[in-house]
Design a protein around this motif. Sequence first.
Motif, mmCIF file in Angstrom:
data_model
loop_
_atom_site.group_PDB
_atom_site.id
_atom_site.type_symbol
_atom_site.label_atom_id
_atom_site.label_comp_id
_atom_site.label_asym_id
_atom_site.label_seq_id
_atom_site.Cartn_x
_atom_site.Cartn_y
_atom_site.Cartn_z
ATOM 1 N N ARG A 198 0.667 -1.119 0.079
ATOM 2 C CA ARG A 198 -0.071 -0.060 0.004
ATOM 3 C C ARG A 198 0.794 1.380 0.205
ATOM 4 N NH1 ARG A 198 -1.192 2.479 4.300
ATOM 5 N NH2 ARG A 198 -0.792 0.880 5.622
ATOM 6 N N SER A 208 0.767 13.565 -1.863
ATOM 7 C CA SER A 208 0.452 14.438 -0.912
ATOM 8 C C SER A 208 0.163 14.286 0.193
ATOM 9 C CB SER A 208 -0.659 15.624 -1.639
ATOM 10 O OG SER A 208 -1.598 14.871 -1.645
ATOM 11 N N THR A 214 6.532 13.563 8.758
ATOM 12 C CA THR A 214 6.883 12.173 8.781
ATOM 13 C C THR A 214 6.778 11.767 7.528
ATOM 14 O OG1 THR A 214 5.666 12.139 10.937
ATOM 15 C CG2 THR A 214 6.413 10.067 9.915
ATOM 16 N N SER C 247 8.035 18.924 3.890
ATOM 17 C CA SER C 247 7.699 18.798 5.303
ATOM 18 C C SER C 247 7.152 19.648 5.939
ATOM 19 C CB SER C 247 8.873 18.000 5.724
ATOM 20 O OG SER C 247 9.808 18.854 5.969
ATOM 21 N N THR C 271 1.178 20.229 0.151
ATOM 22 C CA THR C 271 1.255 19.485 1.279
ATOM 23 C C THR C 271 -0.203 20.055 2.282
ATOM 24 O OG1 THR C 271 3.496 18.770 1.260
ATOM 25 C CG2 THR C 271 2.418 18.787 3.511
ATOM 26 N N GLY C 293 -2.668 17.757 0.665
ATOM 27 C CA GLY C 293 -2.656 16.511 1.790
ATOM 28 C C GLY C 293 -3.572 16.975 2.740
ATOM 29 N N TYR C 294 -3.486 18.378 3.390
ATOM 30 C CA TYR C 294 -4.593 18.674 4.084
ATOM 31 C C TYR C 294 -4.876 19.895 3.586
ATOM 32 C CZ TYR C 294 -1.517 16.318 7.805
ATOM 33 O OH TYR C 294 -1.004 15.306 8.481
ATOM 34 N N THR C 316 -6.301 14.749 0.909
ATOM 35 C CA THR C 316 -6.132 13.505 1.603
ATOM 36 C C THR C 316 -7.032 13.940 2.940
ATOM 37 O OG1 THR C 316 -3.936 13.374 1.090
ATOM 38 C CG2 THR C 316 -4.479 12.175 2.908
ATOM 39 N N ILE C 362 -5.883 11.736 14.522
ATOM 40 C CA ILE C 362 -4.692 10.802 15.148
ATOM 41 C C ILE C 362 -3.233 11.049 14.563
ATOM 42 C CG2 ILE C 362 -3.934 8.441 15.051
ATOM 43 C CD1 ILE C 362 -6.870 7.269 15.117
ATOM 44 N N ARG C 365 -1.744 13.935 15.914
ATOM 45 C CA ARG C 365 -1.122 13.652 17.123
ATOM 46 C C ARG C 365 0.227 12.869 17.059
ATOM 47 N NH1 ARG C 365 -4.740 12.215 22.341
ATOM 48 N NH2 ARG C 365 -2.593 11.481 23.014
ATOM 49 N N VAL C 366 -0.044 11.807 16.047
ATOM 50 C CA VAL C 366 1.132 10.802 15.952
ATOM 51 C C VAL C 366 1.221 10.604 14.427
ATOM 52 C CG1 VAL C 366 1.875 8.460 16.477
ATOM 53 C CG2 VAL C 366 -0.056 9.260 17.620
ATOM 54 N N PRO C 367 2.305 11.704 14.109
ATOM 55 C CA PRO C 367 2.516 11.754 12.528
ATOM 56 C C PRO C 367 2.954 10.378 11.775
ATOM 57 C CG PRO C 367 3.803 13.604 13.703
ATOM 58 C CD PRO C 367 3.086 12.568 14.680
ATOM 59 N N ALA C 368 3.789 9.725 12.532
ATOM 60 C CA ALA C 368 4.008 8.195 11.972
ATOM 61 C C ALA C 368 2.855 7.630 11.413
ATOM 62 C CB ALA C 368 4.952 7.514 13.090
ATOM 63 N N SER C 369 1.650 7.538 11.814
ATOM 64 C CA SER C 369 0.531 6.891 11.729
ATOM 65 C C SER C 369 0.000 7.225 10.283
ATOM 66 C CB SER C 369 -0.529 7.039 12.698
ATOM 67 O OG SER C 369 -1.017 8.330 12.813
ATOM 68 N N ILE C 370 0.616 8.159 9.625
ATOM 69 C CA ILE C 370 0.205 8.505 8.144
ATOM 70 C C ILE C 370 0.448 7.050 7.159
ATOM 71 C CG2 ILE C 370 2.656 9.101 7.617
ATOM 72 C CD1 ILE C 370 -0.750 10.674 6.516
ATOM 73 N N LEU C 371 1.454 6.243 7.848
ATOM 74 C CA LEU C 371 1.661 5.030 6.866
ATOM 75 C C LEU C 371 0.560 4.210 6.936
ATOM 76 C CD1 LEU C 371 5.488 3.781 7.671
ATOM 77 C CD2 LEU C 371 4.443 4.814 5.904
ATOM 78 N N LEU C 372 -0.554 4.248 7.798
ATOM 79 C CA LEU C 372 -1.591 3.593 7.636
ATOM 80 C C LEU C 372 -2.785 4.173 6.739
ATOM 81 C CD1 LEU C 372 -1.950 2.594 11.259
ATOM 82 C CD2 LEU C 372 -1.346 1.179 9.470
ATOM 83 N N TRP C 373 -2.313 5.357 6.279
ATOM 84 C CA TRP C 373 -3.436 5.662 5.171
ATOM 85 C C TRP C 373 -3.995 4.921 4.173
ATOM 86 C CZ3 TRP C 373 -6.945 8.884 4.044
ATOM 87 C CH2 TRP C 373 -7.147 9.394 2.784
#
Lengths: 255, 244, 413
Positions: A198, A208, A214, C247, C271, C293-294, C316, C362, C365-373
Amino acid sequence: MTQMLKYVLQDVIRARFVLFYWLFIVAVTTLLFQLDSDPAKVVVSLLNVILLVVPLVCIVFTTIHFFNSYEFILLLMAQPIARKTVFLSQYIGVASSLALAFLAGVGLPAIAFGGAAKVLSILGIGLFITFTFVSLGFLAASLSRDKAKAIGIALLFWIYFALIYDGLILWVVYAFNDYPLEIPTLILTSLNPLDLGRIVMLLSIDVSALMGYTGAFFKEFFGNLTGEIFSLAMLSVWVLWPLWVALHRFKHNDL
Amino acid sequence: MISLKKVTKYYGRLKTLSEVDLELKAGYGYALLGPNGSGKTTLIKSILGLVIPDSGSIEVCNEPIKQQSQYRKHIGYMPQVGQYPAGLRMAQLFEMIRGLRPDAKNIDEELIETLGLRPLMDKRMYSLSGGTRQKVSAALAFLFCPVILILDEPTAGLDPVAVEILKEKIIREKKSGKLLIVTSHILSDLEEIATHMVYLFEGSVRYNSPVEEMKKETGEKTFAKSIATLIRHQDLQFNELVKP
Amino acid sequence: MKWVVTFCLLFLAVMTLHAKSTVQTTDALLRELKKAKAGDTIIIKSGHYKPGNIIIDKPMTLIGEGLPVLDGENKIEIITVLAKDVTIIGLKLINTGVSSMNDFAAIKANTAHRLKVRDNVLVNSFFGIHISNTIGAEIIHNTIYHDQVAEESSIGNGIHLWKSAQAKIENNRVSGHRDGIYFEFVTSSAVKNNYIEKNLRYGLHFMFSHENQYIENKFINNGAGVAVMYTHSIKMIKNIFSQNWGSSSYGMLLKDISDSEVRENQFLNNTVGIHMEGSSRIKFFKNIFQGNGYALRLQASCDNNDFKQNNFQQNTFDVTTNGVTVLNNITGNYWDRYEGYDLNKDGVGDTGYRPVSLYSMIVERVPASILLWRSFMVFLLDRAEKNFPAVIPENLIDNKPSMKPYDLFKKSN
């Protein structure tokens, strides 16, 4: 081996399921292209299909197919043919016919609608996911001699990779929110072929979204050669390790 | 030709084969007997490599068979219940099996003819009766003129004519110096085939000697009767074979 | 045609009151510059000139014919204007000096009211045009670019105004500088139809610059987009903010902006479309937010802003926020994710739309969770939360979502 492969392919094709699978993907892809003129959006919608339907179909079909070919395998085992050969030709036969159905299912409508270039990354990732879940299907089949139980295991695999694992990641990143999480998240997602596929796909179509602070880190990681090699290697590992375990078990299991 | 040394196999906790030692030689016919669950089929499957023993070794033609496959070209196997890919036509099945061994020189299609399979070649496997499928299994077992024939309940489900044809074939093959391993519940069938009698019980070989010796030992004239006597004398539990 | 001729004759007549000279060599140029009196015109013929630092301390006009090159040889400032009513037309100014002490510019002006800078090409200058304490400057149709890869700190802004008013900046192209257009304490000015691309930091950057208008500009692929701060009463109309990826990159960053109008702009593929904090009473009407993105990051420190008739498409995340209380009015926009219905067929959805998703919170608060998009998990989470809001701000809702996108204008780049 080629002879064997021929029989396995004949067997898979005779089952007609792959034909329905192909028709289904053609229908979905065509529908998506008709609903939306923007190929980029089509690709995003296709992504959902690929992340849910393809793994489900591949893993369940493979498991069922294995048990349905049990007689065939028994028959072959009385012949001077190595188990490895039998197993690998089963694998290649099933994986290649599912992969072909997928490729043609997405590819032909995409060509017809002029979006072929856009779907290339999806085709690539879809292939990896197909091979991975066929491997996992054989693994599930090798874990139980009982067909129903093996299908249960297969479904469990699917729901784990498609849903539960992501829930766990979410929980972990939320719980350890105060720590730098980029690398742990990267590692965690690499341990799920669906997540990895994914992300690789999103980076090629939906940049984007991943562009926050991150996101930039991940983009940088996956965007360069090391990242590409890494994701390719991880995806390959995901094809190979379940296959290897299943082969090992098949070689040492009683029939 | 086949030798088993201390072959042991567990299914879970159940010991199906317990340190089985056997020497099976060319030119003889071995009748493998024993009640249900005594380990006959497991023993056969072990020789074929379908079942992998937990310990002990098996050699076929002086080669250990562990994780090997080529030795199976010496073996013709007729399973108890022949299971075949349902969608295949019979012709495709034979073609396929022959295709797997393109370098095999001696092809023996006698049984296809004598058992009357030729006219059924277009039929799909699922449409065949159990008896016809048995005939297919028999034909396949003899197809490549193997030096070892392993026949698991060869006559079960066959009509009397076919039984006779098959028996004749078996006897002829044995006479030409092949090794024959047969299990059967029908003792009279074994009478003409077996030169040796191997009796399995709870995974161990309880009795193993030439039929002539067995007859001498028991003083009986026929195979069946001598076995019955043997059971009584030796206290072998033979209830499966000798039904009242 | 007749009146043009008449006008030209008249113009020539007026011009002849003053001296007019033509130069073709560096020496001649320096001589004429020395000789010139107020109101004189020097025409510079095509050629390559290395005149050193030209200081203009009286009202006069420099006109280039055939785009003469004035070369600063990477040592000096090229033109320094210290007088009113100076006009500079048609010059190619290249290679100014670079200094961390002086803000060398291709054209620097101080207290130079009514300065006109037109049709010039400025290449590889430290600052392009640097203006301070000036009323009524006109900077029109200049091309300003820097084509050498430079560090953000070793390059100045393209068009830099400080403590000025009533400036008119139109039809310029600026690229490769630190900020494309930089304003500090600049008021009542108009920035129109400029093309600001690939600058290292911001395309447009202003602070304390009230009552300005920004119309029909394009800000594309600048390092961090556009940042405007500490200002009130601005109008931003029909601008395009696009491709600002990175970024900490924004289509537009609004910080402490108030009483302003942002309408008919297009925020495409950034972004962040708009990031705003501490901003109040801004009207956001008829903007397009697409492919960001936002689309909108509305920090809780913003209040009384109005969002109406905007299109939110293919972002997004449509809206994210960092607080629970929302003091802004978001009504009557089009959201492509809206799945409600319109039974009375008035074009307005019958149920409200919540543009903030649980997952976006989420990710905040936890930017790393973008990987679950786009994972199935996130899909389920958002579904559940949309129906039973527990975490997302209860009152951040568009109660009159439009069923169809507003026909604002065609997408263009």
